[in-house]
Design a protein around this motif. Structure first.
Motif, PDB file in Angstrom:
ATOM      1  N   UNK A 168       0.856  -1.472   0.082  1.00  0.00           N
ATOM      2  CA  UNK A 168      -0.063  -0.017  -0.102  1.00  0.00           C
ATOM      3  C   UNK A 168       0.808   1.184  -0.099  1.00  0.00           C
ATOM      4  N   UNK A 169       2.198   1.287   0.693  1.00  0.00           N
ATOM      5  CA  UNK A 169       2.812   2.462   0.650  1.00  0.00           C
ATOM      6  C   UNK A 169       4.146   2.147   1.142  1.00  0.00           C
ATOM      7  N   UNK A 170       5.180   3.056   0.990  1.00  0.00           N
ATOM      8  CA  UNK A 170       6.716   2.684   1.205  1.00  0.00           C
ATOM      9  C   UNK A 170       6.849   3.585   2.335  1.00  0.00           C
ATOM     10  N   UNK A 171       7.675   3.078   3.307  1.00  0.00           N
ATOM     11  CA  UNK A 171       8.358   3.550   4.569  1.00  0.00           C
ATOM     12  C   UNK A 171       9.469   4.358   4.149  1.00  0.00           C
TER      13      UNK A 171
END
Length: 307
Positions: free
Chosen positions: A225-228
């Motif tokens: 869902x997203x990149x850290x």
């Protein structure tokens, strides 16, 4: 072979009642093991004749014992490690490492005795298994080995005497990472270890004992869902040896104080590449007319040339 009970397992290897042979004394067990008197009264009784030899396959029997999930396994491992002689460690390095790792990964790792870390480190020190010892110390989350102040003193003093300043500095860095430099003797040994490492030109390599994760042979694509955002905590994430030793010196030096502490702090900030902190420390030295050691000035000059 099926191991019926804790008592049978300990009796098989000649451990029952031999506290006089251990590196830890009975009062420590009484103070640290809940229900000691209720669950292990037989260990205070006189023991049969001590057997000098331990079966070569004892470590495998121990692994089988661990598989049973017995709630006494941490106590048994502690007693076994205390019982082992340095000459008996030669062929079981890998097995000892695996058992320590398995116990650490167990949900019951909270039951590990305070004396276990000391016993493991003392055994590896006496048997001169320095690489395995440093590997365990460098991965506390993986192996759960945390040296107490007495053990830290013993390790640093031994490595300094052997001129193995790399190992001594690594032990000192464990104190820094745990933010506990201990009593004055431990503080002094930590500063001496790091100072000797920083000023020596014949140091052994600072090996990376980080547990490596095997890369998959085939390229895998995973939808997320997203990149850290990348994060660096400037503490546990430190990998550069000079930065680790420098931070140890910079943090421990104020505890020492005086001219020695100030020189260690100057050297620490330089190794750590914290130039603003270094400037503040040098200004304080100038204001107080604190002398700076020639060796420290030489290192600072080298940094000014290379940076």
């Amino acid at each position: 072979m099926t191991l019926g009970s804790t008592g049978n397992f300990l009796n098989q290897y000649g451990i029952k009642g031999h506290f006089n042979r251990f590196r830890v004394t009975p009062p420590e067990y009484e103070a640290t093991v809940p229900g000691y008197e209720a669950t292990m009264p037989e260990y205070e009784a006189a023991a049969p004749e001590y057997e000098e030899t331990i079966p070569d396959d004892y470590i495998y029997e121990l692994e089988e014992f661990l598989e049973e999930g017995n709630d006494q396994r941490y106590r048994c491992f502690d007693l076994l490690v205390n019982k082992l002689e340095p000459t008996e460690v030669k062929n079981i390095n890998q097995d000892l490492e695996e058992v320590v790792q398995r116990l650490r990964r167990s949900p019951e790792t909270i039951h590990t005795l305070p004396s276990t870390s000391h016993a493991v480190l003392r055994l590896l020190l006496d048997s001169r298994r320095t690489k395995l010892m440093l590997k365990l110390l460098s991965n506390p989350l993986e192996f759960g080995i945390f040296p107490d102040h007495f053990m830290s003193n013993l390790l640093m003093d031994t490595f300094i005497e052997e001129k193995n300043y790399t190992a001594a500095a690594r032990v000192a860095s464990v104190l820094m990472l745990q933010e506990d430099f201990g009593p004055p003797l431990t503080q002094a040994l930590a500063m001496a270890s790091c100072y000797l490492y920083a000023t020596s030109t014949e140091n052994l390599p600072w090996e990376d004992y980080t547990v490596k994760i095997a890369e998959p042979e085939e390229e895998l694509k995973i939808r997320i869902p997203y990149l850290r955002n990348p994060y660096f905590d400037d503490h546990f994430d430190l990998k550069e040896p000079n930065h680790i030793v420098g931070k140890t010196l910079a943090w421990g030096a104020p505890l020492i104080g005086g001219v020695i502490g100030t020189n260690c702090e100057i050297l620490g900030w330089a190794l750590y590449n914290k130039w603003s902190d270094l400037e503040v420390t040098l200004q304080r030295c100038a204001a107080n007319s604190t002398p700076v050691a020639e060796s420290v000035v030489g290192i600072l000059c080298n940094f000014s040339i290379t940076c």
